[in-house]
Design a protein around this motif. Structure first.
Motif, short mmCIF file in Angstrom:
data_model
loop_
_atom_site.label_atom_id
_atom_site.label_comp_id
_atom_site.label_asym_id
_atom_site.label_seq_id
_atom_site.Cartn_x
_atom_site.Cartn_y
_atom_site.Cartn_z
N ARG A 123 -23.17 -3.33 1.64
CA ARG A 123 -24.61 -3.55 1.72
C ARG A 123 -25.40 -2.24 1.68
N GLY A 124 -24.71 -1.13 1.50
CA GLY A 124 -25.40 0.15 1.43
C GLY A 124 -25.43 0.86 2.77
N GLY A 125 -26.01 2.02 2.77
CA GLY A 125 -26.06 2.83 3.99
C GLY A 125 -25.12 4.00 3.91
N GLU A 126 -25.12 4.80 4.95
CA GLU A 126 -24.28 5.99 5.00
C GLU A 126 -22.80 5.62 5.09
N PRO A 127 -21.92 6.43 4.46
CA PRO A 127 -20.48 6.18 4.59
C PRO A 127 -20.03 6.29 6.05
N ILE A 128 -19.01 5.54 6.38
CA ILE A 128 -18.45 5.52 7.73
C ILE A 128 -17.06 6.15 7.69
N GLN A 129 -16.78 7.07 8.58
CA GLN A 129 -15.44 7.65 8.65
C GLN A 129 -14.49 6.62 9.28
N THR A 130 -13.42 6.30 8.58
CA THR A 130 -12.49 5.29 9.06
C THR A 130 -11.06 5.83 9.12
N LEU A 131 -10.32 5.30 10.06
CA LEU A 131 -8.88 5.55 10.12
C LEU A 131 -8.20 4.55 9.20
N VAL A 132 -7.18 5.00 8.47
CA VAL A 132 -6.45 4.12 7.57
C VAL A 132 -4.97 4.47 7.60
N TYR A 133 -4.13 3.43 7.57
CA TYR A 133 -2.68 3.62 7.52
C TYR A 133 -2.22 3.59 6.07
N ILE A 134 -1.51 4.64 5.66
CA ILE A 134 -1.06 4.77 4.27
C ILE A 134 0.43 5.11 4.24
N GLY A 135 1.14 4.44 3.35
CA GLY A 135 2.53 4.80 3.08
C GLY A 135 2.54 5.81 1.95
N THR A 136 2.60 7.09 2.28
CA THR A 136 2.53 8.15 1.27
C THR A 136 3.83 8.23 0.46
N PRO A 137 3.78 8.87 -0.72
CA PRO A 137 4.97 8.93 -1.58
C PRO A 137 6.19 9.60 -0.95
N ASP A 138 6.00 10.37 0.12
CA ASP A 138 7.15 11.04 0.72
C ASP A 138 7.80 10.23 1.84
N ASN A 139 7.30 9.00 2.10
CA ASN A 139 7.94 8.19 3.14
C ASN A 139 9.13 7.42 2.55
N GLU A 140 10.09 7.08 3.38
CA GLU A 140 11.34 6.48 2.91
C GLU A 140 11.16 5.12 2.28
N GLN A 141 10.08 4.43 2.60
CA GLN A 141 9.87 3.07 2.09
C GLN A 141 9.08 3.04 0.77
N PHE A 142 8.64 4.18 0.29
CA PHE A 142 7.88 4.23 -0.95
C PHE A 142 8.83 4.02 -2.12
N VAL A 143 8.53 3.04 -2.98
CA VAL A 143 9.42 2.72 -4.10
C VAL A 143 8.87 3.17 -5.45
N GLY A 144 7.58 3.45 -5.52
CA GLY A 144 7.01 3.97 -6.76
C GLY A 144 6.81 2.92 -7.84
N PRO A 145 6.48 3.35 -9.07
CA PRO A 145 6.19 2.42 -10.16
C PRO A 145 7.35 1.48 -10.45
N GLN A 146 7.01 0.24 -10.77
CA GLN A 146 8.02 -0.78 -11.09
C GLN A 146 7.52 -1.65 -12.24
N ASP A 147 8.45 -2.21 -12.97
CA ASP A 147 8.08 -3.17 -14.01
C ASP A 147 7.40 -4.37 -13.34
N PRO A 148 6.21 -4.78 -13.81
CA PRO A 148 5.47 -5.85 -13.14
C PRO A 148 6.25 -7.16 -13.01
N GLN A 149 6.99 -7.55 -14.06
CA GLN A 149 7.72 -8.81 -13.98
C GLN A 149 8.86 -8.71 -12.98
N ALA A 150 9.57 -7.59 -12.97
CA ALA A 150 10.65 -7.39 -12.00
C ALA A 150 10.09 -7.37 -10.58
N LEU A 151 8.92 -6.75 -10.41
CA LEU A 151 8.28 -6.70 -9.10
C LEU A 151 7.86 -8.10 -8.66
N ALA A 152 7.31 -8.88 -9.58
CA ALA A 152 6.92 -10.25 -9.25
C ALA A 152 8.13 -11.09 -8.85
#
Length: 254
Positions: A123-152
């Motif tokens: 709805r507009g207004g000033e940006p709000i600083q938020t905390l967010v949880y992210i699985g970065t590429p260096d974490n053990e559970q990151f699997v990276g790019p995959q074929d869409p059909q295989a992923l589905a």
């Protein structure tokens, strides 16, 4: 768990950004919920889930955020992504912040780390600083790019303590569609459509298997006879409906 340095926040407010299941499964003790978006990221089903939508032996797939600059260096079968990653910001009650952080650390423990990013209210207004949880590429559970059909196919087969992986995918799709006319994510939508097609395919296979079992039990002739009877009944019903509609039309036109 690594933590980015939190930016200054007016009145010591604590805001949390949800871009996955937090959209429709909110944290406890919030007093405001605002739809909006963050920029500089791409949302992808590239994080393995061993604790919610899969198991350690057969991990499912859930979403994470990837910095756009890193994503642009990768070969992604979904080659485009919206500039805005839509989601929801929650303001947590001040006296409950420590409790909610502890709850989130447990909920997001499987490879996610804490970061901070500006959130833009729809709805507009000033940006709000938020905390967010992210699985970065260096974490053990990151699997990276995959074929869409295989992923589905993988999502369709997977399940964990929190339920079927496909329900997580479809829940995210529905939650995003409810936020705004422009909040859809083609990566999520494409995977959802693929999983729906797989489900329809499996349903047809089950029907064929059921017919095969009936044939083995009562004989193919009886199965064929039953199918013919069903076809004739359906034809008679449609024929009767057509005659009724014709008579009704004639009555109306008189």
């Amino acid at each position: 768990m690594s933590v980015d340095v939190p930016p200054a926040q007016a009145d010591d407010e604590f805001w949390l950004f949800g871009y996955g299941s937090l959209i429709w499964k909110p944290p406890p003790h919030f007093d405001r919920r605002i739809p909006g978006w963050v920029t500089g990221y791409v949302r992808r089903f590239w994080q393995a889930s061993e604790d919610h939508r899969g198991t350690p032996e057969a991990p499912g797939r859930v979403v994470t955020l990837i910095s756009r600059s890193y994503w642009e260096q990768l070969t992604d079968h979904h080659g485009s992504a919206p500039n805005k990653v839509w989601g929801v910001a929650y303001r947590i009650k001040p006296d409950r912040v420590a409790e909610v952080k502890e709850y989130l650390d447990i909920r997001e423990i499987n490879g996610y780390t804490i970061h901070y990013t500006p959130f833009h209210p729809a709805r507009g207004g000033e940006p709000i600083q938020t905390l967010v949880y992210i699985g970065t590429p260096d974490n053990e559970q990151f699997v990276g790019p995959q074929d869409p059909q295989a992923l589905a196919e993988h999502i369709y087969r997977s399940a964990g303590p929190s339920g079927l992986n496909r329900d997580y995918l479809w829940g995210l799709e529905a939650a995003l569609d409810e936020l705004s006319p422009e909040s859809g994510d083609e990566h999520v939508t494409d995977l959802s459509n693929r999983v729906r097609a797989i489900a329809a395919r499996d349903e047809k296979e089950k029907e064929r298997e059921q017919i095969g079992l009936q044939a083995a039990t009562v004989g193919p002739e009886q199965v064929l006879r039953r199918e013919q009877q069903h076809h004739e009944q359906t034809h008679d019903f449609r024929r009767g409906s057509s005659i009724d509609e014709q008579e009704e039309t004639e009555k109306t036109s008189r």
